[in-house]
Design a protein around this motif. Structure first.
Motif, short mmCIF file in Angstrom:
data_model
loop_
_atom_site.label_atom_id
_atom_site.label_comp_id
_atom_site.label_asym_id
_atom_site.label_seq_id
_atom_site.Cartn_x
_atom_site.Cartn_y
_atom_site.Cartn_z
N PRO A 48 9.23 43.30 -1.34
CA PRO A 48 7.80 43.62 -1.31
C PRO A 48 6.99 42.64 -0.46
N HIS A 55 3.39 49.49 -7.28
CA HIS A 55 3.02 50.79 -7.85
C HIS A 55 4.27 51.60 -8.19
N HIS A 58 7.00 51.85 -5.71
CA HIS A 58 7.90 50.69 -5.65
C HIS A 58 8.94 50.74 -6.76
N ILE A 242 17.93 48.55 2.24
CA ILE A 242 17.45 49.93 2.05
C ILE A 242 15.93 49.97 2.10
N CYS A 243 15.44 50.82 2.96
CA CYS A 243 13.99 50.89 3.12
C CYS A 243 13.56 52.35 3.16
N THR A 244 12.28 52.58 3.35
CA THR A 244 11.79 53.96 3.33
C THR A 244 11.82 54.56 4.73
N GLU A 246 9.99 55.77 6.99
CA GLU A 246 9.18 55.47 8.17
C GLU A 246 9.85 54.39 9.03
N PHE A 274 15.58 55.91 2.79
CA PHE A 274 15.40 57.02 1.84
C PHE A 274 13.92 57.38 1.82
N SER A 285 -0.33 53.63 -2.22
CA SER A 285 -0.45 52.78 -1.04
C SER A 285 -1.27 51.57 -1.49
N LYS A 286 -0.67 50.39 -1.33
CA LYS A 286 -1.36 49.19 -1.79
C LYS A 286 -2.73 49.03 -1.14
P1 ATP Z 1 2.36 50.19 0.60
O1 ATP Z 1 2.00 51.14 1.69
O2 ATP Z 1 2.00 50.67 -0.74
O3 ATP Z 1 1.90 48.79 0.86
P2 ATP Z 1 4.85 49.28 1.54
O4 ATP Z 1 6.07 50.06 1.87
O5 ATP Z 1 4.08 48.68 2.65
O6 ATP Z 1 3.93 50.18 0.63
P3 ATP Z 1 6.22 47.00 0.59
O7 ATP Z 1 5.69 45.91 -0.27
O8 ATP Z 1 6.54 46.70 1.98
O9 ATP Z 1 5.16 48.16 0.48
O10 ATP Z 1 7.43 47.72 -0.14
C1 ATP Z 1 8.54 47.11 -0.72
C2 ATP Z 1 9.65 48.10 -0.79
O11 ATP Z 1 9.26 49.23 -1.58
C3 ATP Z 1 9.98 48.64 0.59
O12 ATP Z 1 11.38 48.69 0.72
C4 ATP Z 1 9.36 50.00 0.61
O13 ATP Z 1 10.03 50.83 1.48
C5 ATP Z 1 9.46 50.43 -0.86
N1 ATP Z 1 8.41 51.40 -1.19
C6 ATP Z 1 7.08 51.26 -1.02
N2 ATP Z 1 6.43 52.37 -1.38
C7 ATP Z 1 7.36 53.25 -1.81
C8 ATP Z 1 7.33 54.59 -2.32
N3 ATP Z 1 6.19 55.26 -2.45
N4 ATP Z 1 8.49 55.17 -2.64
C9 ATP Z 1 9.66 54.51 -2.52
N5 ATP Z 1 9.76 53.25 -2.05
C10 ATP Z 1 8.64 52.62 -1.70
#
Ligand code: ATP
Ligand code: MG
Length: 575
Positions: A48, A55, A58, A242-244, A246, A274, A285-286
């Protein structure tokens, strides 16, 4: 379009019991193991950025990464991706640790990308020396203009062929704080004609004169996400990063960066993606959640209406229910929206098992039992939870004056109304059968009191014929002289539409103005001993949890979720 995950609660219960087959990430790992990768070298991380509270989205990522750790008995790092000091704070680090722990997971190492600032800098110097990075002094607008388009190659920067010596000097001066923000950036020299826009000489360092929550003023240049992330994975020897989704187009860059530093004797991390999990009627979204907090649409990050882990906790969600939710939705390859009623289903199922049943009345009307002796009180046995393996009981006081819900009484009603009406009978839960005889009204015609008689032989559990007599309705109630007055906070969805951030107008336009209703609650005295966070079923009303705002003088309860399963309305399955 809302994709629902299952068709009804019965189906869901079956589904929840089932052993899941491998998900596609597990298949990737299985394949690596089959190809000779040693299971002892598996390592995962949850990364994170400490720029807000975690949220429910996460939670999916946490359950996935830590779930892999449990499944393969491998370590999982908690890595703070703290490369942007202007948005990151210690408060967020602390909150994130608290939430991951509360969810029930244990990390191996607590790591910070900022721990690697020196290595990242040294590797950047190495890139420059190899002619693979250069300092660019153009404005961000000029750089953006030269990027080209996906179907048109970009233009090379005039700084692209500066000598190594000059680049080394400039980079060092960047580090030494000789330039203001934005004056220079360091770029990787890759390919301005790449079909992948991210490969067109991406920025890897920028100047930012900002104090960092861990490194203070030691640095005024900070690495960009792409440069920091893969190299941090490598330094920690994470095997599967593992990341999302995008980040899918970033994978090529992730690999290019690793190519520059990779030593074959070490584990080479693999990025896999994923789908992000979105939840209906809220925002994950934070940045946007921060806006809700800053603009005071909610009371804070842990407002019980927030989809944050801390908000859900305060609302009365249990770690088990959130883990079950994450497990049930599993992971997907395509982005989708999960209906919030699935989350509600998960907490309802869990609290049904765990929460004691108690009685509280939210909108009271007084009932006087005219044939019950004045001044008498009885302490009756009440079952705590019919789901318990070994039933336990508590005592609830009964007296001549009780409260019932206003809506549970009508002067006149047809045969379908199974609650109390004049001339009709109901059972009071755990107590007696009463019959409504008359009402006392004020000058405006409002009912002040309902006068009833009770059948003294009908006490629940007394074994008499009268106690077994069937009447159609059973009501919850509380004894007036014993009541404790509390506050109940009743919540509705925070947004009026399923996808607030996919509307024409700004998401804030869709905040539900009626998402919080504060009302009094008249509760049975056993609730005096409730603990913050403890969940109860207020019979016939829903599940409630004691809020940390409670004091000895005033208890505050949050409504976690209603009793009814709105899930049954939900159609069609698409996990
Ligand atoms: P946000 O847009 O809420 O800030 P983020 O992806 O920028 O989300 P990070 O703190 O970078 O937030 O996320 C930590 C991990 O959690 C990352 O691997 C991210 O891909 C994953 N993650 C964040 N949001 C989601 C979600 N809605 N579903 C699944 N995984 C998530
Ligand atoms: Mg982010």
């Amino acid at each position: 379009m809302v994709n629902f995950v299952a068709s009804n609660s019965k189906f869901m219960s079956e589904e929840l019991k089932e052993q899941k087959s491998n998900n596609f990430i597990e298949n990737i790992i299985e394949e690596d193991l089959a190809n000779g990768f040693s299971s002892s070298k598996l390592r995962f991380r949850f990364p994170p950025e400490p720029n807000g509270y975690l949220h429910i989205g996460h939670a999916s990522s946490i359950c996935l990464n830590f779930g892999l750790g449990l499944r393969y008995k491998s370590p999982v790092n908690l890595r703070f991706d703290d490369t942007n000091p202007s948005k990151e704070e210690q408060e967020y680090v602390d909150a994130i640790k608290r939430d991951v722990e509360w969810l029930g997971f244990e990390w191996d190492r607590e790591c910070y990308a900022s721990d690697y600032f020196q290595e990242l800098y040294d590797w950047a110097v190495q890139l420059i020396k190899q002619g693979k990075a250069y300092v660019d002094g153009q404005t961000s607008e000029e750089i953006a203009k030269q990027k080209g388009t996906p179907i048109q190659a970009g233009t090379e920067s005039p700084y692209r062929n500066t000598s190594v010596e000059e680049n080394l000097q400039l980079f060092e001066r960047m580090k030494n704080g000789e330039f203001e923000n934005g004056k220079y950036v360091l770029r990787a020299k890759i390919d301005m004609a790449s079909p992948n826009m991210l490969m067109r000489d991406p920025i890897i360092y920028r100047i930012m004169h900002a104090s960092h929550h861990r490194t203070g003023n030691q640095w005024c240049i900070y690495p960009m996400y792409d440069w920091a992330h893969g190299e941090s994975d490598y330094l920690e020897q994470v095997s599967h990063s593992i990341c999302t989704l995008e980040f899918l187009p970033h994978r090529e860059l992730y690999d290019w960066f690793l190519d520059q530093i990779y030593d074959e004797k070490l584990v080479r991390p693999k990025q896999r993606e994923f789908a992000r999990r979105n939840l209906s009627h809220t925002i994950v979204s934070k940045r946007k959640l921060l806006q809700l907090v800053n603009e005071k649409h909610v009371s804070g990050w842990d407002d019980p209406r927030m989809p944050t882990i801390s908000g859900l906790r305060r609302r009365g969600y249990t770690p088990e229910s959130i883990r079950k939710f994450a497990d049930t939705i599993g992971i997907a390859k395509r982005d989708n929206l999960i209906d919030v009623s699935l989350l509600e289903f998960c907490i309802r199922e869990d609290l049904n098992k765990k929460a004691n049943r108690v009685m509280a009345v939210l909108d009271p009307v007084k009932v006087v039992i005219t044939n019950y002796p004045e001044g008498k009180e009885e302490w009756l046995d009440a079952e705590n939870n019919p789901e318990e393996e070994v039933l336990t009981f508590r005592k609830v006081p009964f007296s001549r004056e009780i409260y019932i819900e206003k809506e549970d009484f009508r002067e006149e009603a047809n045969n379908k109304f199974f609650r109390l009406k004049l001339g009709g009978e109901v059972r009071l839960k755990n107590a007696y059968i009463i019959k409504a005889e008359s009402v006392v009204k004020d000058e405006n015609g409002n009912i002040n009191e309902i006068h009833c008689t009770y059948d003294p032989n009908s006490r629940s559990g007394s074994g008499t014929e009268a106690s077994k007599r069937k009447v159609k309705g059973t009501l919850h109630w509380v004894s007036v002289p014993h009541v404790i007055e509390a506050e109940a906070r009743i919540y509705d969805r925070l947004f009026t539409v399923a996808e607030p951030d996919r509307q024409e107008k700004d998401f804030l336009e869709y905040v539900n103005p009626d998402s919080l209703k504060v009302t009094k609650a008249y509760a049975e005295p056993s609730l005096k001993n409730a603990k913050v966070g403890e969940g109860f079923q207020f019979q016939r009303l829903g599940y409630f949890s004691l809020d940390p705002d409670s004091t000895a003088e005033k208890l505050v309860f949050n409504k976690t979720v209603g009793l009814k399963d709105t899930w049954a309305k939900v159609e069609n399955a698409d996990i």
